[in-house]
Every structure is written in structure tokens, then in C-alpha cells.
Scaffold this motif. Sequence first.
Motif, PDB file in Angstrom:
ATOM      1  N   HIS A   1       0.810  -1.213   0.000  1.00  0.00           N
ATOM      2  CA  HIS A   1       0.000   0.000   0.000  1.00  0.00           C
ATOM      3  C   HIS A   1       0.847   1.269   0.000  1.00  0.00           C
ATOM      4  CE1 HIS A   1      -3.160  -2.885   1.017  1.00  0.00           C
ATOM      5  NE2 HIS A   1      -4.025  -1.956   0.670  1.00  0.00           N
ATOM      6  N   ARG A   2       2.048   1.182  -0.518  1.00  0.00           N
ATOM      7  CA  ARG A   2       2.864   2.394  -0.647  1.00  0.00           C
ATOM      8  C   ARG A   2       2.302   3.317  -1.720  1.00  0.00           C
ATOM      9  NH1 ARG A   2       8.942  -0.347  -0.246  1.00  0.00           N
ATOM     10  NH2 ARG A   2       8.783  -0.914   1.981  1.00  0.00           N
TER      11      ARG A   2
ATOM     12  N   GLU B   1      -2.226  10.236  -4.100  1.00  0.00           N
ATOM     13  CA  GLU B   1      -2.990  11.450  -3.823  1.00  0.00           C
ATOM     14  C   GLU B   1      -3.419  12.187  -5.083  1.00  0.00           C
ATOM     15  OE1 GLU B   1      -0.868  10.430  -0.066  1.00  0.00           O
ATOM     16  OE2 GLU B   1      -0.390  10.414  -2.207  1.00  0.00           O
TER      17      GLU B   1
ATOM     18  N   ALA C   1      -2.689   3.453   7.595  1.00  0.00           N
ATOM     19  CA  ALA C   1      -1.888   4.486   6.938  1.00  0.00           C
ATOM     20  C   ALA C   1      -2.484   4.865   5.590  1.00  0.00           C
ATOM     21  CB  ALA C   1      -0.442   4.017   6.776  1.00  0.00           C
ATOM     22  N   TYR C   2      -2.942   3.869   4.838  1.00  0.00           N
ATOM     23  CA  TYR C   2      -3.574   4.126   3.545  1.00  0.00           C
ATOM     24  C   TYR C   2      -4.874   4.894   3.737  1.00  0.00           C
ATOM     25  CZ  TYR C   2      -6.507   3.118  -0.531  1.00  0.00           C
ATOM     26  OH  TYR C   2      -7.361   3.227  -1.595  1.00  0.00           O
TER      27      TYR C   2
ATOM     28  N   ARG D   1      -4.241   8.486   4.483  1.00  0.00           N
ATOM     29  CA  ARG D   1      -3.783   9.194   3.276  1.00  0.00           C
ATOM     30  C   ARG D   1      -4.963   9.572   2.395  1.00  0.00           C
ATOM     31  NH1 ARG D   1       0.494   5.813  -0.033  1.00  0.00           N
ATOM     32  NH2 ARG D   1       0.428   7.663  -1.396  1.00  0.00           N
TER      33      ARG D   1
ATOM     34  N   ASP E   1      -7.202  12.297   4.094  1.00  0.00           N
ATOM     35  CA  ASP E   1      -6.530  13.596   4.078  1.00  0.00           C
ATOM     36  C   ASP E   1      -6.563  14.207   2.677  1.00  0.00           C
ATOM     37  OD1 ASP E   1      -5.986  13.492   6.762  1.00  0.00           O
ATOM     38  OD2 ASP E   1      -3.900  12.881   6.541  1.00  0.00           O
ATOM     39  N   ALA E   2      -6.256  13.389   1.668  1.00  0.00           N
ATOM     40  CA  ALA E   2      -6.224  13.903   0.295  1.00  0.00           C
ATOM     41  C   ALA E   2      -7.606  14.344  -0.176  1.00  0.00           C
ATOM     42  CB  ALA E   2      -5.658  12.839  -0.651  1.00  0.00           C
TER      43      ALA E   2
ATOM     44  N   THR F   1     -11.156  13.937   6.416  1.00  0.00           N
ATOM     45  CA  THR F   1     -10.740  13.447   7.740  1.00  0.00           C
ATOM     46  C   THR F   1     -11.624  13.999   8.850  1.00  0.00           C
ATOM     47  OG1 THR F   1      -8.464  13.287   6.948  1.00  0.00           O
ATOM     48  CG2 THR F   1      -8.799  13.238   9.328  1.00  0.00           C
TER      49      THR F   1
END
Length: 241
Positions: free
Chosen positions: A80-81, A86, A115-116, A119, A122-123, A127
Motif C-alpha cells: 500500500h505504498r 494522492e 496508513a492508507y 492518506r 486527508d487527500a 478526515t
Amino acid sequence: MKRGRITWLFDLDNTLHDASHAAFAPTSQAMTDYMIEHLGLAPPAAAALRVHYWQRYGATLLGLVRHHGVKAAHFLEQTHRLPGLESRLRTSAHDRAALRRLPGRKLILTNAPRAYALRVLDALRLTRAFDGVLSIEDMTMFGEPRPKPDARMFRHLLARLKLRAADCVLVEDTLQHQKAAYGLGMRTVWMQRYLDGRFKGTLRDGINDGRKTPKVGVHPCLCPRYVCARIKSLQTLRALR
């Protein structure tokens, strides 16, 4: 649908954004690459096994953990990197406003890693619309991952959050997850906005069983009995209260 104070449980991918465009293809490729590297499989065999485990268990991760001793945290981090994620994410100002206006407690419930999920939220600037995020790391029982649609996980989650199933609404794009939640007494909403080109149901899922349930804002059409409503816009959720 009004009963008590509602807790909304929102899936993330293909419910709040178009993950088919932004994330699914690169994530699937990353999973295949992981299996090539760590299981020593040829690319076609790795791709076939990834799909097999997803179809059998609802998540490729479960097959890798159960049959290959893969560490869940390592797999999730590696796959999931998603460089450039974004820039591919999209949602609308109308959806943001609809979530802000929606009464009740709102939680993300996703099989993706935390974490994904953070992300993505937020993008998308979503949130602050939610009271919390429940990710696959929160769906562990007896030392093993138990993601959706595991009914035991849903029961454990309700107990942990001190919630009654009847006061919860699951908003999802995946029928199997809704079926499990409905069986425990939750209400279910099928988000269909991003379903074009993806799984839409089979005879096994009851999609062609002749039953009908209302679709918000449009004419009724065939729908599984465990789906309480169908939507294509978050703005229609207020009508379901």
C-alpha cells in the motif's frame, strides 16, 4: 429508518471515492509483485493465486497468512505504498457537505490498512468529517486478521464500541459485507456510484432472486433482501434516517 442515535459505518474504497481509478489496479499489481518476490511464484501463478485467495476468503491477505505464514503488517506496508496516490484521488464538494450535515456518529470501517486510509481521507479532505477510523489492524481476533465480511469481527466491533446493531448503518459497495452486517441486525446501504465495470452481484448473492427494495430517488429495481437501500450519492443518506 429512524430508531435511536445512528452510527454510520462507512466503507472507504469505491464508497467515498473511485478506487477503481485511483488505487485498485496499482494495489493489485503490488500484491502480485509481493507474491512473486516472497513466494517465488511466476507472474501468472502469482496473479491467479491472488485472485483465488480474494474470492475464497474475501481478502488476499487471509490466504497468505493462513497458507504461507506471511506477516500481515509486512504485507500491508509493502503493498500500500502506492506512489502518486494522492494525485489520482477524487471526490466532490457535494459529498463533503453531505457528510458534514449527516446527523449521528460517523466511522470509517475499511479492510485497508490505517496508513492508507488516512492518506485517502486527508487527500479527499474528509478526515474531519469522521469520528474515527477502524482499519484492518483493528480487525484482529485471536492473533489473526478477521476483516469484513467476518461476522465474528462485526460482533466484536459492536461490543467494543458499545453499539446496538439496530442503531448502525453500514454504507458499502460490497454485497458480501452487507450480507454479514444485515444478518446481525444492522441496516445496510449499497453505494453503487462507482460499480461500473466491477462486481455487481451473482445469483448466489441473491441479486436476481425477484425481491425488490427501494432505491433512493429512482424507481425500484431488483436488489438483494439484505440491502435496505441503494444510493448513488451521499446526499440521499439523510432521507434514510
